[in-house]
Design an enzyme around this catalytic site. Structure first.
Site, short mmCIF file in Angstrom:
data_model
loop_
_atom_site.label_atom_id
_atom_site.label_comp_id
_atom_site.label_asym_id
_atom_site.label_seq_id
_atom_site.Cartn_x
_atom_site.Cartn_y
_atom_site.Cartn_z
N GLU A 280 -30.99 -10.22 -17.18
CA GLU A 280 -32.30 -10.81 -17.46
C GLU A 280 -33.20 -9.77 -18.12
O GLU A 280 -33.48 -8.73 -17.53
CB GLU A 280 -32.95 -11.33 -16.18
N GLU B 207 -36.94 -17.25 -5.19
CA GLU B 207 -36.81 -17.81 -6.54
C GLU B 207 -36.68 -16.61 -7.45
O GLU B 207 -37.63 -15.88 -7.68
CB GLU B 207 -38.03 -18.67 -6.87
N LYS C 198 -49.33 -11.58 -0.93
CA LYS C 198 -49.26 -10.26 -1.55
C LYS C 198 -48.96 -10.46 -3.03
O LYS C 198 -47.83 -10.72 -3.42
CB LYS C 198 -48.16 -9.42 -0.89
N CYS D 249 -38.88 -17.12 -16.01
CA CYS D 249 -37.59 -17.12 -15.32
C CYS D 249 -36.65 -18.19 -15.87
O CYS D 249 -35.43 -18.03 -15.84
CB CYS D 249 -37.78 -17.29 -13.82
#
Length: 518
Positions: free
Chosen positions: A409, A271, A196, A305
């Protein structure tokens, strides 16, 4: 924009052909070996980040499409899991070869769809091919494990066996590379796949399905469902026939997926987010540190990331070093992602641009000092109009570690510089975050470097370097950046089950229960 007949070696005709394809051909689902639209006939648009015009449309899948894909993967699993490793290796090598064959088309497609600059995307496409080639070699030998002889009476041994269908949910920043990083080991070790992709960058997933079909991968071994996370993604997380899930995404999404996956006790490899620190000491090779810091936060449009988004600098050099970062940030070439000289392109979507701008406003409100950027880029380094796209000037703040811009973040080209007095304070500030994906240390003192590497709360620590991935090494974080490791042999722990088999070498004594005349 058109500057030459070729862009970084890619003929302009290829670029125009990709644009036509995206405009004229919807990105479909791929289920049980067939490209299919949604049952409802619904599609959704994907925007060109450079202009926010509709680039093309993708099929809008949901629970029905996920159910078909999961059942196809479930039905294909017994045969694929029993396919000889040498044969699976052959398939993976063929896929790697075909990715290289279609590399130009894939690079242009992802460049247009995700807004990543061409120089970065071409490397990502090469990595996608490498993922399959690397795990092809593992397919023949990785399932071997250990033996445990017990005196001369017993032989215990362990084997690795594939688990079943793997649900793979990928992000929008590097959709091709990050999907293949999971698909390759899943297939190599005998699992089947339901992918997906992110709804903001769906197109290379359908092209990848075409490549896997060209490689004659058996129907049902790989399946693809396009759609939104709360529809198709949630259905995949909840489907009982998919025992394994991998997710690359932000931490709050990871928490939702973990809660929903727990209902079925699924194995999950998350992750997640990062707020990685770069620690620069006065004794470092400052030119190397400068190169690494600037590249690690501003490349990939800051949508990375492992970005070193917190810059911790020793007080004695803080002013001079941060001034050099500011000078470099101002000189970064912002422009169209297809321009071979562009260094930073547009953010992926207008919603994400507004999110990043919101963090910039939060930084100003908290008293952070803005040195560079902090606003939309409306003109490229070539003087072209960028006002319709999601362009943001590379941004640099001086702030403190408690500020929102240093704790959350941002996932954009925004860096916050923070001073520290000594090693102890540097370590304390570096670890003062809920994240723990990566950390970077710049010093010529190797004893200090190793001390910090042991004490930094991060899954990966790079000494005097930016993030350089090596496929055999484990990748993953700690704290709210995740709890699994993938890469090389470490991927076996997720994609396979460890089975113990016991063989008596002489008849063992078995207690006799219920026998007359004991």
């Amino acid at each position: 924009m058109r500057y030459a007949d070729q862009v970084a070696g890619i003929p302009w005709e290829t670029i125009e052909a990709v644009r036509r394809r995206l405009k004229e051909r919807p990105a479909l689902h791929y289920i049980a070996g067939n490209f299919v639209p949604s049952e409802s006939g619904e599609t959704f648009p994907s925007l060109d980040p450079a202009t926010n015009e509709v680039l093309g449309v993708a099929a809008r899948g949901g629970p029905k499409e996920v159910d078909k894909a999961a059942r196809a993967a479930h039905e294909a699993f017994p045969r694929w899991s029993r396919t000889k490793a040498k044969e699976r290796k052959r398939y993976l090598l063929k896929i790697a070869e075909l990715i290289e064959k279609h590399a130009d088309e894939l690079a242009v497609m992802e460049c247009l769809d995700a807004g990543q600059v061409l120089r970065i995307v071409r490397a990502q496409v090469a990595r996608a091919a490498e993922n399959f080639a690397f795990y092809a070699e593992y397919a023949e030998h990785a399932m071997e494990d250990r033996t445990f002889p017990v005196d001369r009476d017993w032989l215990y041994y362990t084997v690795r066996v594939p688990t079943g269908p793997v649900g793979i949910i990928t992000p929008w920043n590097a959709p091709l590379m990050l999907s293949t990083w999971r698909i390759a080991p899943a297939l190599a070790f005998g699992n089947t796949v339901v992918l997906k992709p992110a709804e903001w960058s769906p197109f290379t997933a359908t092209k990848l399905a075409e490549i896997l079909e060209e490689a004659d991968l058996p129907p049902g071994v790989f399946n693809l469902v396009q759609g939104f996370g709360e529809e198709a993604g949630a259905a995949l997380v909840a489907h009982p026939l998919v025992p394994l899930l991998t997710l690359t995404g932000e931490t709050e999404t990871g928490k939702i997926v973990m809660r929903n996956a727990a209902e079925h006790l699924k194995r999950l490899s998350p992750e997640l987010g990062g707020k990685s620190p770069a620690l620069v000491f006065a004794d470092a090779d400052l030119e190397r540190a400068l190169d690494a810091v600037v590249f690690q936060i501003y490349s990939f449009n800051g949508e990375r990331c492992t970005a070193s988004s917190r810059l911790l600098v020793e007080e004695s050099i803080f002013g001079d070093f941060v001034a050099k970062v500011a000078e470099r940030a101002k000189a970064i070439r912002v422009g169209h992602p297809l321009d071979p000289e562009t260094e930073v392109g547009p953010l992926v979507h207008p919603e994400h641009l507004q999110r990043v701008l919101g963090y910039i406003q939060a930084g100003l409100a908290e008293g952070a000092r803005l040195l560079v950027g902090g606003e939309r880029a409306t003109t490229s380094f070539r003087g072209e109009d960028l006002s319709r796209g999601n362009y943001l000037k590379p941004t640099l703040f001086v702030g403190e570690n408690h500020m929102k811009i240093a704790q959350e973040e941002i996932f954009g080209p925004v860096l916050v510089a923070i001073p520290f007095k000594d090693e102890e304070e540097a370590l304390r500030k570096a670890n003062d975050t809920k994240y723990g994906l990566a950390a970077y240390v710049f010093t010529r003192d190797l004893e200090r470097a190793h001390r910090l590497a042991l004490e930094l709360e991060a899954g990966m620590v790079y000494l005097n370097s930016h993030n350089v991935r090596h496929l055999p090494t484990p990748f993953g974080g700690v704290k709210q950046s995740g709890d699994r490791r993938e890469g090389g042999h470490y991927a076996l722990d997720f994609y396979t089950d460890l089975k113990t088999i016991a063989l008596p070498l002489r008849p063992p004594h078995v207690p006799k229960f219920g026998k007359e005349g004991r």
